[in-house]
Scaffold this motif. Structure first.
Motif, mmCIF file in Angstrom:
data_model
loop_
_atom_site.group_PDB
_atom_site.id
_atom_site.type_symbol
_atom_site.label_atom_id
_atom_site.label_comp_id
_atom_site.label_asym_id
_atom_site.label_seq_id
_atom_site.Cartn_x
_atom_site.Cartn_y
_atom_site.Cartn_z
ATOM 1 N N TYR A 1 66.176 20.095 -2.630
ATOM 2 C CA TYR A 1 65.257 18.987 -2.842
ATOM 3 C C TYR A 1 63.827 19.410 -3.153
ATOM 4 C CZ TYR A 1 68.907 16.143 -0.594
ATOM 5 O OH TYR A 1 70.082 15.519 -0.277
ATOM 6 N N GLY B 1 59.022 17.939 0.449
ATOM 7 C CA GLY B 1 60.204 18.102 1.297
ATOM 8 C C GLY B 1 60.424 19.577 1.508
ATOM 9 N N THR C 1 68.993 12.499 -6.008
ATOM 10 C CA THR C 1 67.604 12.130 -6.302
ATOM 11 C C THR C 1 67.007 13.040 -7.366
ATOM 12 O OG1 THR C 1 66.887 13.490 -4.425
ATOM 13 C CG2 THR C 1 67.143 11.121 -4.044
ATOM 14 N N SER D 1 56.927 8.830 -8.599
ATOM 15 C CA SER D 1 56.434 9.120 -7.251
ATOM 16 C C SER D 1 55.884 7.869 -6.579
ATOM 17 C CB SER D 1 55.355 10.207 -7.301
ATOM 18 O OG SER D 1 55.874 11.428 -7.787
ATOM 19 N N PHE E 1 59.727 9.924 -2.682
ATOM 20 C CA PHE E 1 59.409 11.332 -2.886
ATOM 21 C C PHE E 1 58.121 11.476 -3.694
ATOM 22 C CE2 PHE E 1 62.550 9.985 -6.079
ATOM 23 C CZ PHE E 1 61.799 10.126 -7.237
#
Length: 342
Positions: free
Chosen positions: A279, A146, A254, A312, A317
């Protein structure tokens, strides 16, 4: 890829000062190539930033890099990322931004002021306090797929600070965060000082196999590690409170989930988001466990890798550990390590 709404190219960032490292390395390379500075290639543990013969040359690279990076960003930031690229791991006090403000004024012409600003070290009031991890305490960094635009996030935080701190609780956040950062620095210094004469690798391996609450029974070193864990946790909580108040995802939910799960692993001192938050990255400080893979890894590192791989696969993500480790030298350089086994 290109953002369809803006037409701008999308560039994924690691969030760990890569833009500042690029600027600083380019500035240092050019100054060295043209014979304006002499820079070290390696340093030993006995070297000291304050008395190195080339200290003024490194300061020149630092000063010019701060200016170049600020011009590239269009604003004068904290400067910590550039300072880290020059001096390695340290606690940092920012320079007065007025020192380089004239370089941001196109009407004055940079050539008229640049030389004097770069070379007048008496004006530069930034401070560098060396900070290292001892042998047996490891730092693991990870890129989270990201990326956040650190300057825009920091800009929103500063705008909130200027315009929207209306309650004593919000204003107190800054003082609490400052005190917490000082506590972390003091604890890490205490660990280094104590470890010089009193710590064996066997003790650290033994602690890496125990739950965090059991560390306090190992006085005084285990208790110091426990206090460091608590201080880093307070720091993350305060950063999240500040981000929530400013409407900026400094510690997103997150990331919080990954952090909380990672900190359940035995041997992990703390996990968090580095730099301006967001992030794009994670760090883990942990006690090096028993060696695995013929010395290329250890049990704690492997368990962190296994957790991140699993998370993951089960989520949207990707957490990708970076295959670099600190050398432990006084300037906090990096050396290539082996990839985690996944």
């Amino acid at each position: 890829p290109v953002d369809e709404s803006t037409g701008e190219m999308i560039v994924n960032k690691t969030g760990m000062g890569s833009s500042a490292a690029l600027v600083t390395s380019l500035v240092g390379s050019l100054l060295r190539y043209f014979g304006l500075v002499k820079l070290p290639s390696t340093l030993t543990e006995n070297d000291n930033i304050d008395n190195l013969a080339y200290g003024k040359d490194v300061a020149m690279v630092h000063n010019l890099s701060q200016i170049c990076h600020s011009v590239a960003q269009g604003k004068i930031g904290s400067g910590f990322d550039v300072s880290s690229a020059c001096y390695g791991s340290h606690a940092y006090t920012r320079f007065n931004p007025d020192i380089i403000s004239d370089c941001m004024n196109e009407e004055l012409g940079m050539n008229n002021v640049l030389y004097h600003i770069v070379n007048d070290n008496c004006k530069w009031d930034n401070t560098v306090r060396v900070l290292n991890l001892i042998e047996g305490i490891e730092l693991l960094m990870a890129d989270v797929c990201g990326g956040s635009e650190s300057p825009s996030m920091a800009r929103k935080i500063m705008k909130w600070k200027r315009e929207r701190i209306t309650s004593s609780d919000e204003a107190d956040l800054w003082e609490k965060l400052k005190q917490c950062n000082n506590d972390i620095f003091s604890l890490m210094q205490t660990i280094v000082t104590y470890a010089n004469d009193n710590i064996s690798s066997n003790l650290l391996v033994d602690l890496s196999q125990k739950d965090i609450d059991e560390w306090r029974k190992c006085q005084p070193f285990g208790s110091i590690l426990y206090e460091l864990r608590q201080a880093l946790s307070r720091n993350r909580s305060l950063m999240k409170q500040m981000g929530d108040a400013a409407g900026v995802p400094v510690v997103p939910d997150t990331q919080s989930h990954i952090i909380e799960e990672t900190e359940k692993i035995k041997g992990v001192i703390a996990c968090g988001v580095p730099g301006a938050g967001g992030y794009d990255a994670l760090y883990v400080i942990y006690l090096k466990g028993e060696i695995t893979d013929e010395g290329r890894s250890d049990i704690v590192r492997d368990e962190v890798a296994s957790l991140w791989k699993s998370m993951s696969e089960d989520n949207d993500f990707q957490v990708c550990p970076l295959s670099l480790r600190s050398t432990g030298s006084i300037w906090g350089g990096l050396k290539e390590s082996y990839d985690l086994p996944w």
